[in-house]
Enzyme design. Sequence first.
Site, PDB file in Angstrom:
ATOM      1  N   ASN A 172       0.810  -1.220   0.000  1.00  0.00           N
ATOM      2  CA  ASN A 172       0.000   0.000   0.000  1.00  0.00           C
ATOM      3  C   ASN A 172       0.845   1.273   0.000  1.00  0.00           C
ATOM      4  OD1 ASN A 172      -2.358   1.482   0.075  1.00  0.00           O
ATOM      5  ND2 ASN A 172      -2.943   0.903   2.164  1.00  0.00           N
ATOM      6  N   HIS A 205     -14.511  -5.104  10.282  1.00  0.00           N
ATOM      7  CA  HIS A 205     -13.997  -3.823  10.774  1.00  0.00           C
ATOM      8  C   HIS A 205     -15.164  -2.829  10.868  1.00  0.00           C
ATOM      9  CE1 HIS A 205     -10.946  -0.534  11.013  1.00  0.00           C
ATOM     10  NE2 HIS A 205     -11.818   0.148  10.302  1.00  0.00           N
ATOM     11  N   ARG A 255     -14.050  -6.024  14.944  1.00  0.00           N
ATOM     12  CA  ARG A 255     -13.098  -5.043  15.456  1.00  0.00           C
ATOM     13  C   ARG A 255     -13.788  -3.684  15.444  1.00  0.00           C
ATOM     14  NH1 ARG A 255      -7.577  -4.421  12.315  1.00  0.00           N
ATOM     15  NH2 ARG A 255      -8.875  -3.172  10.930  1.00  0.00           N
ATOM     16  N   TYR A 281      -7.261   7.255  13.074  1.00  0.00           N
ATOM     17  CA  TYR A 281      -7.109   6.105  12.181  1.00  0.00           C
ATOM     18  C   TYR A 281      -8.275   5.155  12.351  1.00  0.00           C
ATOM     19  CZ  TYR A 281      -6.215   3.587  16.333  1.00  0.00           C
ATOM     20  OH  TYR A 281      -6.398   3.018  17.551  1.00  0.00           O
ATOM     21  N   ASP A 330      -7.856  -2.120  17.239  1.00  0.00           N
ATOM     22  CA  ASP A 330      -6.551  -1.835  16.630  1.00  0.00           C
ATOM     23  C   ASP A 330      -6.039  -0.503  17.175  1.00  0.00           C
ATOM     24  OD1 ASP A 330      -4.362  -1.583  14.997  1.00  0.00           O
ATOM     25  OD2 ASP A 330      -5.465  -1.730  13.104  1.00  0.00           O
ATOM     26  N   HIS A 343      -3.056   0.662  16.291  1.00  0.00           N
ATOM     27  CA  HIS A 343      -2.311   1.205  15.148  1.00  0.00           C
ATOM     28  C   HIS A 343      -1.020   1.913  15.552  1.00  0.00           C
ATOM     29  CE1 HIS A 343      -2.385   2.011  10.793  1.00  0.00           C
ATOM     30  NE2 HIS A 343      -3.315   1.087  10.808  1.00  0.00           N
ATOM     31  N   GLU A 356      -4.582  -4.820  19.181  1.00  0.00           N
ATOM     32  CA  GLU A 356      -3.655  -4.981  18.047  1.00  0.00           C
ATOM     33  C   GLU A 356      -2.661  -3.832  17.967  1.00  0.00           C
ATOM     34  OE1 GLU A 356      -5.947  -5.633  14.517  1.00  0.00           O
ATOM     35  OE2 GLU A 356      -4.527  -4.572  13.242  1.00  0.00           O
ATOM     36  N   GLU A 406       1.220  -7.085  11.306  1.00  0.00           N
ATOM     37  CA  GLU A 406       0.802  -6.816   9.926  1.00  0.00           C
ATOM     38  C   GLU A 406       1.911  -6.146   9.109  1.00  0.00           C
ATOM     39  OE1 GLU A 406      -2.668  -4.331  10.832  1.00  0.00           O
ATOM     40  OE2 GLU A 406      -1.626  -2.655   9.901  1.00  0.00           O
ATOM     41  N   ARG A 457       0.192 -11.681  13.287  1.00  0.00           N
ATOM     42  CA  ARG A 457      -0.692 -11.196  12.224  1.00  0.00           C
ATOM     43  C   ARG A 457      -0.043 -11.114  10.841  1.00  0.00           C
ATOM     44  NH1 ARG A 457      -3.036  -6.785  11.992  1.00  0.00           N
ATOM     45  NH2 ARG A 457      -4.829  -7.765  11.057  1.00  0.00           N
ATOM     46  N   HIS A 468      -3.502 -10.556   8.726  1.00  0.00           N
ATOM     47  CA  HIS A 468      -3.943  -9.251   8.231  1.00  0.00           C
ATOM     48  C   HIS A 468      -4.805  -9.464   6.983  1.00  0.00           C
ATOM     49  CE1 HIS A 468      -2.319  -5.131   6.545  1.00  0.00           C
ATOM     50  NE2 HIS A 468      -3.476  -4.966   7.161  1.00  0.00           N
ATOM     51  N   ASP A 481      -6.384  -3.352   1.342  1.00  0.00           N
ATOM     52  CA  ASP A 481      -5.228  -3.123   0.470  1.00  0.00           C
ATOM     53  C   ASP A 481      -4.472  -4.420   0.177  1.00  0.00           C
ATOM     54  OD1 ASP A 481      -4.745  -2.086   3.390  1.00  0.00           O
ATOM     55  OD2 ASP A 481      -2.764  -2.751   2.720  1.00  0.00           O
ATOM     56  N   GLU A 498      -8.583 -11.632   9.542  1.00  0.00           N
ATOM     57  CA  GLU A 498      -9.247 -10.349   9.273  1.00  0.00           C
ATOM     58  C   GLU A 498      -9.943 -10.425   7.909  1.00  0.00           C
ATOM     59  OE1 GLU A 498      -6.641  -6.928   9.173  1.00  0.00           O
ATOM     60  OE2 GLU A 498      -8.305  -5.550   8.797  1.00  0.00           O
ATOM     61  N   TRP A 518       1.759   6.580  12.303  1.00  0.00           N
ATOM     62  CA  TRP A 518       0.449   6.344  11.696  1.00  0.00           C
ATOM     63  C   TRP A 518       0.099   4.901  11.975  1.00  0.00           C
ATOM     64  CZ3 TRP A 518      -3.974   8.111  10.176  1.00  0.00           C
ATOM     65  CH2 TRP A 518      -4.856   7.239   9.512  1.00  0.00           C
TER      66      TRP A 518
HETATM   67  C1  GCO Z   1      -5.641  -3.397   9.675  1.00  0.00           C
HETATM   68  C2  GCO Z   1      -4.691  -2.342   9.294  1.00  0.00           C
HETATM   69  C3  GCO Z   1      -4.978  -1.530   8.092  1.00  0.00           C
HETATM   70  C4  GCO Z   1      -3.710  -0.803   7.691  1.00  0.00           C
HETATM   71  C5  GCO Z   1      -3.535  -0.877   6.227  1.00  0.00           C
HETATM   72  C6  GCO Z   1      -2.251  -0.226   5.792  1.00  0.00           C
HETATM   73  O1  GCO Z   1      -5.414  -3.939  10.729  1.00  0.00           O
HETATM   74  O2  GCO Z   1      -6.544  -3.687   8.920  1.00  0.00           O
HETATM   75  O3  GCO Z   1      -4.103  -1.694  10.375  1.00  0.00           O
HETATM   76  O4  GCO Z   1      -6.081  -0.721   8.171  1.00  0.00           O
HETATM   77  O5  GCO Z   1      -3.707   0.516   8.124  1.00  0.00           O
HETATM   78  O6  GCO Z   1      -3.590  -2.220   5.817  1.00  0.00           O
HETATM   79  O7  GCO Z   1      -1.989  -0.464   4.464  1.00  0.00           O
HETATM   80 MG    MG Z   2      -3.986  -3.125  11.998  1.00  0.00          MG
END
Ligand code: GCO
Ligand code: MG
Length: 402
Positions: A37, A122, A147, A159, A210, A212, A236, A262, A283, A312, A316, A339, A402
């Site tokens: 991504n 999600h 989630r 996020y 998550d 993040h 996560e 991930e 993951r 994961h 993307d 996921e 991020w």
């Molecule tokens: C998840 C992820 C995604 C990522 C993305 C980045 O757990 O699904 O954190 O939302 O941000 O895959 O490319």
């Molecule tokens: Mg994630």
Amino acid sequence: MRIIAAKVIVTCPGRNFVTLKIETDQGLHGIGDATLNGREKAVVAYLEEHVIPLLIGRDAHRIEDIWQYLYRGAYWRRGPVTMSAIAAVDTALWDIKAKAAGMPLYQLLGGASRDGVLVYGHANGADIEETVDAVGRYQDMGYKAIRAQSGVPGVKGAYGVGKGGLYYEPADSTLPSETVWTTSTYLDHAPKLFERLRATYGPEIELLHDVHHRLTPIEAARLGKSLEPFRLFWMEDCTPAENQDAFRLVRQHTTTPLAVGEIFNSIHDCRTLIEEQLIDYIRTTVVHAGGITHLRQIAGLAALYQVRTGCHGATDLSPACMGAALHFDLWVPNFGIQEYMRHSEETDAVFPHAYTFNDGYLHPGEAVGHGVDIDEALATKYPYDPKQLPVARLTDGSIWNW
Ligand code: GCO
Ligand code: MG
């Protein structure tokens, strides 16, 4: 069975996907996801310039040898670009081998260990109320695990919050958009979301969250502790994991299960986390962790320590990754959860696939290979559209994770 051709297909049916297609002299072909991504073209160049010329003429059956050849042979090991490129080759070759065997891929791996693959969706919303409603919608669709992510009051562009619908995709503009992050507000807000969710939906539904990579280890420990009454399935990416040792601190303070991986691309990224039982779920998935061949090794190591898989599966990662992951999930003894962020209808049309969702579980289907193909004619209708992930800054302007 010789490899006679290989090509990279880039398409953007809603978001960008990079796909490697390998063809053999037996008339069989296989595909593998190579999407990274926001850095898609780096993998395209790696494959086209440095990998495809090495593949032509090789025996497509020698998956392990080709994996080692690309990994050790390059001298430069690991890293997301290299490992996504190797993953694409590996996935396409497993697809071909299973087609040649006349079997769905999970049969070659050792057969099904379960009837279906438990998935989590999600659910997200701009605030707690919206997220509570979104969780209800996922439950109505049959999901057993969800989630939950919600906007944080006063935090612009938190996020995990989509712009409506089921198709969350964080890479949203040509140059990265900028968001502002406030940890203290988030730490107060997140437990309130889960308190509401448990009060509304009761104890049975599995809830995930998550973080993040937003917290420091001690902040992550505090969040884990404050979420304990709401019995999460996992928390996560609670803190960045380049420093695996940091998880000792989180672990010693909380019994909330931890999931990481991930953005890992190698078994070495998670060795300490697994061997010291600092996490509960690993993951890593097919596309970013070197394909089925390497993922299998990671899962094998994890199994020794009762760490389970939780691949994961954001939007993307293409349906080609999802298909391969589902065969892996159906087989892998220490499976935890998968996921499942749904792809758009446009994406599903470009990648016809055998996997199906039913009552909270995905099944890879019985088609030979991994069961996912690419409609090349349709793919050409969606040209590459550069998009990058956002960046986060603290309120004082410092760059954050991020
Ligand atoms: C998840 C992820 C995604 C990522 C993305 C980045 O757990 O699904 O954190 O939302 O941000 O895959 O490319
Ligand atoms: Mg994630």
